[in-house]
Write a protein that holds these residues in place. Structure first.
Motif, PDB file in Angstrom:
ATOM      1  N   LYS A   1     -41.693  22.561   8.445  1.00 36.54           N
ATOM      2  CA  LYS A   1     -42.005  22.778   9.864  1.00 36.54           C
ATOM      3  C   LYS A   1     -41.008  23.669  10.615  1.00 36.54           C
ATOM      4  CE  LYS A   1     -44.697  18.636   9.897  1.00 36.54           C
ATOM      5  NZ  LYS A   1     -45.048  17.345  10.695  1.00 36.54           N
ATOM      6  N   GLY A   2     -40.617  24.795   9.798  1.00 34.88           N
ATOM      7  CA  GLY A   2     -39.829  25.599  10.639  1.00 34.88           C
ATOM      8  C   GLY A   2     -38.375  25.397  10.552  1.00 34.88           C
ATOM      9  N   MET A   3     -37.981  24.258  10.139  1.00 30.67           N
ATOM     10  CA  MET A   3     -36.762  23.664  10.287  1.00 30.67           C
ATOM     11  C   MET A   3     -35.785  23.626   8.958  1.00 30.67           C
ATOM     12  SD  MET A   3     -36.791  20.207  12.767  1.00 30.67           S
ATOM     13  CE  MET A   3     -37.654  19.373  11.512  1.00 30.67           C
ATOM     14  N   GLN A   4     -34.658  24.131   8.881  1.00 36.09           N
ATOM     15  CA  GLN A   4     -33.729  24.072   7.798  1.00 36.09           C
ATOM     16  C   GLN A   4     -33.480  22.472   7.483  1.00 36.09           C
ATOM     17  OE1 GLN A   4     -32.875  26.517   5.571  1.00 36.09           O
ATOM     18  NE2 GLN A   4     -34.616  27.598   6.467  1.00 36.09           N
ATOM     19  N   VAL A   5     -34.060  21.894   6.473  1.00 39.67           N
ATOM     20  CA  VAL A   5     -33.666  20.463   5.988  1.00 39.67           C
ATOM     21  C   VAL A   5     -32.727  20.543   4.986  1.00 39.67           C
ATOM     22  CG1 VAL A   5     -34.773  18.323   5.461  1.00 39.67           C
ATOM     23  CG2 VAL A   5     -36.007  19.727   6.994  1.00 39.67           C
ATOM     24  N   PRO A   6     -31.535  19.973   5.090  1.00 37.48           N
ATOM     25  CA  PRO A   6     -30.538  19.701   3.928  1.00 37.48           C
ATOM     26  C   PRO A   6     -31.162  19.027   2.972  1.00 37.48           C
ATOM     27  CG  PRO A   6     -29.644  18.810   6.042  1.00 37.48           C
ATOM     28  CD  PRO A   6     -31.178  19.255   6.395  1.00 37.48           C
ATOM     29  N   SER A   7     -30.720  19.150   1.787  1.00 41.76           N
ATOM     30  CA  SER A   7     -31.120  18.409   0.728  1.00 41.76           C
ATOM     31  C   SER A   7     -30.453  16.969   0.667  1.00 41.76           C
ATOM     32  CB  SER A   7     -30.692  18.950  -0.799  1.00 41.76           C
ATOM     33  OG  SER A   7     -29.302  18.950  -0.760  1.00 41.76           O
ATOM     34  N   VAL A   8     -30.775  16.060  -0.125  1.00 38.31           N
ATOM     35  CA  VAL A   8     -30.187  14.815  -0.321  1.00 38.31           C
ATOM     36  C   VAL A   8     -28.898  14.632  -0.409  1.00 38.31           C
ATOM     37  CG1 VAL A   8     -30.451  12.750  -1.485  1.00 38.31           C
ATOM     38  CG2 VAL A   8     -32.393  13.647  -0.785  1.00 38.31           C
ATOM     39  N   GLU A   9     -28.430  15.634  -1.401  1.00 42.02           N
ATOM     40  CA  GLU A   9     -26.836  15.593  -1.706  1.00 42.02           C
ATOM     41  C   GLU A   9     -26.258  15.969  -0.270  1.00 42.02           C
ATOM     42  OE1 GLU A   9     -29.174  16.775  -3.377  1.00 42.02           O
ATOM     43  OE2 GLU A   9     -29.075  15.967  -5.522  1.00 42.02           O
ATOM     44  N   GLN A  10     -26.771  16.714   0.494  1.00 39.29           N
ATOM     45  CA  GLN A  10     -26.238  17.020   1.532  1.00 39.29           C
ATOM     46  C   GLN A  10     -26.143  16.071   2.799  1.00 39.29           C
ATOM     47  OE1 GLN A  10     -28.282  20.639   2.285  1.00 39.29           O
ATOM     48  NE2 GLN A  10     -26.420  21.808   2.175  1.00 39.29           N
ATOM     49  N   VAL A  11     -27.222  15.178   2.607  1.00 40.88           N
ATOM     50  CA  VAL A  11     -27.057  14.012   3.782  1.00 40.88           C
ATOM     51  C   VAL A  11     -26.402  13.137   3.049  1.00 40.88           C
ATOM     52  CG1 VAL A  11     -28.825  12.578   4.814  1.00 40.88           C
ATOM     53  CG2 VAL A  11     -29.389  14.717   4.351  1.00 40.88           C
ATOM     54  N   TYR A  12     -26.801  12.213   1.806  1.00 37.52           N
ATOM     55  CA  TYR A  12     -26.277  10.978   1.696  1.00 37.52           C
ATOM     56  C   TYR A  12     -24.972  11.128   0.575  1.00 37.52           C
ATOM     57  CZ  TYR A  12     -29.973   8.610   3.734  1.00 37.52           C
ATOM     58  OH  TYR A  12     -30.900   8.166   5.087  1.00 37.52           O
ATOM     59  N   ASP A  13     -24.774  12.263   0.045  1.00 41.56           N
ATOM     60  CA  ASP A  13     -23.814  12.389  -0.824  1.00 41.56           C
ATOM     61  C   ASP A  13     -22.760  13.688  -0.164  1.00 41.56           C
ATOM     62  OD1 ASP A  13     -24.669  10.801  -2.428  1.00 41.56           O
ATOM     63  OD2 ASP A  13     -25.939  12.046  -3.459  1.00 41.56           O
ATOM     64  N   ALA A  14     -22.866  13.645   1.190  1.00 39.28           N
ATOM     65  CA  ALA A  14     -22.106  14.608   1.990  1.00 39.28           C
ATOM     66  C   ALA A  14     -20.658  14.447   1.845  1.00 39.28           C
ATOM     67  CB  ALA A  14     -22.503  14.647   3.512  1.00 39.28           C
ATOM     68  N   PRO A  15     -19.701  15.234   1.737  1.00 44.96           N
ATOM     69  CA  PRO A  15     -18.523  15.008   1.531  1.00 44.96           C
ATOM     70  C   PRO A  15     -17.665  13.977   2.236  1.00 44.96           C
ATOM     71  CG  PRO A  15     -18.754  17.390   1.236  1.00 44.96           C
ATOM     72  CD  PRO A  15     -20.009  16.617   1.944  1.00 44.96           C
ATOM     73  N   HIS A  16     -18.264  13.764   3.526  1.00 48.19           N
ATOM     74  CA  HIS A  16     -17.386  12.889   4.217  1.00 48.19           C
ATOM     75  C   HIS A  16     -17.807  11.400   3.927  1.00 48.19           C
ATOM     76  CE1 HIS A  16     -21.214  13.347   6.524  1.00 48.19           C
ATOM     77  NE2 HIS A  16     -21.191  12.114   7.161  1.00 48.19           N
ATOM     78  N   LEU A  17     -18.803  11.304   3.131  1.00 45.77           N
ATOM     79  CA  LEU A  17     -19.367   9.997   2.803  1.00 45.77           C
ATOM     80  C   LEU A  17     -18.757   9.602   1.273  1.00 45.77           C
ATOM     81  CD1 LEU A  17     -23.201  10.056   4.076  1.00 45.77           C
ATOM     82  CD2 LEU A  17     -21.180   9.358   5.416  1.00 45.77           C
ATOM     83  N   ALA A  18     -17.966  10.331   1.089  1.00 48.97           N
ATOM     84  CA  ALA A  18     -17.293   9.976  -0.403  1.00 48.97           C
ATOM     85  C   ALA A  18     -16.459   8.813  -0.384  1.00 48.97           C
ATOM     86  CB  ALA A  18     -16.533  11.345  -0.941  1.00 48.97           C
ATOM     87  N   ARG A  19     -16.066   8.223  -1.450  1.00 50.03           N
ATOM     88  CA  ARG A  19     -15.100   7.108  -1.492  1.00 50.03           C
ATOM     89  C   ARG A  19     -13.704   7.568  -0.849  1.00 50.03           C
ATOM     90  NH1 ARG A  19     -16.869   4.603  -6.997  1.00 50.03           N
ATOM     91  NH2 ARG A  19     -18.520   5.980  -7.220  1.00 50.03           N
ATOM     92  N   ASN A  20     -13.348   6.721  -0.086  1.00 50.51           N
ATOM     93  CA  ASN A  20     -11.692   6.815   0.152  1.00 50.51           C
ATOM     94  C   ASN A  20     -11.316   5.670   0.308  1.00 50.51           C
ATOM     95  OD1 ASN A  20     -11.412   5.733   3.082  1.00 50.51           O
ATOM     96  ND2 ASN A  20     -13.360   6.788   3.335  1.00 50.51           N
TER      97      ASN A  20
END
Ligand code: ADP
Length: 565
Positions: free
Chosen positions: A18-37
């Motif tokens: 719908k005209g928007m750039q939607v990130p893939s799943v990896e960019q949402v739930y597996d984004a770097p800031h959501l990694a294990r720490n």
């Protein structure tokens, strides 16, 4: 497939919607800031149970042993000293530390101290002979042995055969035996600093314990446990068995048997009290239950049977219900029934060394409470459903890996999968690969799946009796024998037969007060209660040989059955 959609499945891609750039799943739930720490992910290990219990309940009674008492503060301090003393003696991460002891505090403490030093605990079965102990010391590469003086001769002989100079720490406990020339355990603890730093394993996959199978299936194999599995199974036990901070757990099950089915860690997880017990003796057990208001105990069916057939002079009734978990061998329903009549509540568990002890439970269903005791006991004699902490179980044909129908009749092999299955067998890749064939752990136990999803073990694959092409479950025949009013214990094995290939041979121990019973009476009883081809052709009276974990040594009986009478 729509190419835009497929592209979105690739890491790092975006799609237009719908005209928007939607990130893939990896960019949402597996984004770097959501990694294990370190803030959101720690290695699972049961070692934290002790530190936690000691911090929250420092003055609570942790361990009782005869007249000795340790609070959680003391228990923790002793383990920390012990871990530091090991390090000072040169024990390095990944080393094996062996312990040859009955259920005394030192062995319980070793369950924390040895892994706190990064080492791996190898609790030894003290009923083995010196050669087998030496084999295990050698195979496991033990760097230090802690031995109770009661087993001094065994330790000394085994060390001589082991032929490697390792430090010996000896446990003195009242008059349990003469000195062995090593350092005494309490002096050894004195060498350690309770404030010395220790850290949990960086990786939960690190080995925590090495347990040798009892060898009823052939050469003993070294089963390697990891911290993760020990943590999960200990919590699985606590949940399944209803352990909480009021629990008082009596050590009737050997701690060397799969680390006491991981109760060594599970009882501490809830800050309950461990009651040590050097010897499985009904008088001591009844006394300990009364004196310490024991709430939970475990044991092989033979241990329960020992309580059932204890002399009236040592038996006691309790005002509280004592929870008794049994497993390690099939409990005859007659034993479950007799335990209930004595005021115990029985939970039936099944498992193997490879599954950290219990992996299935005959989960209680409310409506069973309405059933007559005999019927209820038969339902409870089934091995049941997976532990909460196991992933899955199935009964399948090991060649095709197809599930058997859930009809309670078709026999297949019980297979397990999950986080409480061993890492593998120490230095035995071939056996490990076989055990995990097809992505399932093969238990070697033959079972059926009932329509209610409860499994029932019919036999170990090597114990099943094949007579004229028909399978006979030794457990089914034993079940009938246990119901004979004069029978205390029974085991059924295959006996070679020219015509049928094999026929059942029964070994029977009568109750102490039993009247005279002839083999013909036992056979007649079986004929009245079993299909005729399942009836034993031969009955031998006498005591049954047992392993230290309370299993009847069927291989010894098979040899006896092979001898012409
Ligand atoms: P070993 O294989 O050397 O005897 P284990 O202690 O690992 O050592 O024994 C596991 C075996 O014990 C299982 O494979 C199974 O045959 C038997 N077993 C354990 N629990 C039960 C049970 N509740 N009912 C029937 N058999 C059981």
């Amino acid at each position: 497939m729509d190419s835009g959609f497929a592209a979105a499945l690739r890491p790092g891609m975006t799609i237009e919607w719908k005209g928007m750039q939607v990130p893939s799943v990896e960019q949402v739930y597996d984004a770097p800031h959501l990694a294990r720490n370190p803030a959101n992910c720690a290695a699972l290990t049961p070692l934290g149970f002790l530190a936690r219990a000691a911090a929250i309940y420092p003055d609570r009674l942790a361990v009782i042993h005869g007249a000795r008492r340790f609070t959680y503060r003391e228990f923790n301090e002793r383990c920390r000293r012990f871990a530091d003393a090991l390090r000072r003696r040169g024990i390095m991460p990944g080393d094996t530390v062996a312990v040859l002891a009955p259920n005394v505090p030192a062995l319980l403490e070793a369950h924390y101290a040895v892994p706190m030093a990064g080492a791996v605990l190898n609790a030894l079965n003290y009923r083995l002979d010196a050669r087998s102990i030496a084999f295990i010391l050698g195979h496991g590469g033990a760097k230090l042995l802690i031995a109770d003086r009661e087993f001094g001769a065994l330790a000394t002989d085994a060390l001589r055969e082991y032929d490697r100079d390792i430090p010996l720490v000896e446990i003195a406990d009242g008059d349990n035996g003469p000195p062995l020339g090593g350092i005494e355990y309490e002096d050894f603890l004195g060498e350690g600093d309770p404030a010395a730093a220790w850290s949990p394993p960086a990786d939960e996959w690190s080995a925590i314990a090495l347990n040798y199978t009892s060898g009823t299936t052939g050469n003993p194999k070294g089963v390697v446990f990891h911290h993760r599995g020990a943590y999960l199974n200990a919590l699985g036990n606590a949940i399944t068995f209803g352990l909480d901070r009021h629990s008082v757990y009596l050590w009737t099950l050997p701690m060397f048997h799969c680390n006491g089915w991981t109760h060594t860690w599970g009882v501490t997880a809830v800050a309950g009290t461990h009651v040590c017990l050097r010897r499985v003796d009904p008088a001591l057990i009844f006394d300990a239950i009364a004196e310490h208001r024991v709430t939970h105990l475990c044991g092989a069916p033979v241990v329960l049977n020992l309580l059932v057939h204890a002399p009236a002079s040592v038996k006691r009734r309790f005002e509280h219900v004592v929870e008794a978990a049994t497993g390690g061998a099939a409990p005859p329903s007659a034993v479950i029934e007799a335990m209930e009549l004595m005021g115990f509540r029985v939970t039936h568990l099944y498992g193997l060394t490879e599954s950290y002890g219990p992996s299935t439970v005959c989960a209680w269903q409310e409506e069973w409470g309405e059933l007559p005791l005999g019927e209820r006991a038969s339902l409870m004699a089934r091995q049941g459903v997976p532990y909460l902490t196991l992933d899955r179980q199935r009964v399948a044909d090991p060649t095709t890996m197809r599930d058997v129908p859930t009809d309670g009749e078709t026999i297949g092999e019980l297979m397990l999968r999950g986080n409480t299955v061993m890492k593998g067998y120490l230095m035995n890749p071939a056996a490990t690969v076989d055990a995990f064939a097809g992505g399932w752990f093969h238990t070697g136990d033959l079972a059926v799946m009932h329509p209610d999803a409860y499994v029932e073990i019919k036999d170990r694959s090597k114990d099943i009796i094949i007579s004229g092409g028909e399978n006979i479950s030794s457990i089914e025949v034993e079940e009938v024998l246990y119901r004979h009013p004069q029978v205390m214990e029974a085991a059924v094995v295959a006996q070679p037969d020219e015509r049928w290939g094999e026929t059942p041979c029964a070994f029977v121990t009568l109750k102490p007060e039993a009247e005279e019973v002839a083999a013909a009476d036992i056979i007649a009883w079986c004929r009245a209660n079993l299909a005729h081809y399942k009836v034993p052709r031969r009955v031998v009276f006498g005591p049954l040989p047992k392993t230290s974990t309370g299993k009847i040594q069927k291989y010894a009986l098979r040899e006896q059955a092979r001898d012409p009478r």
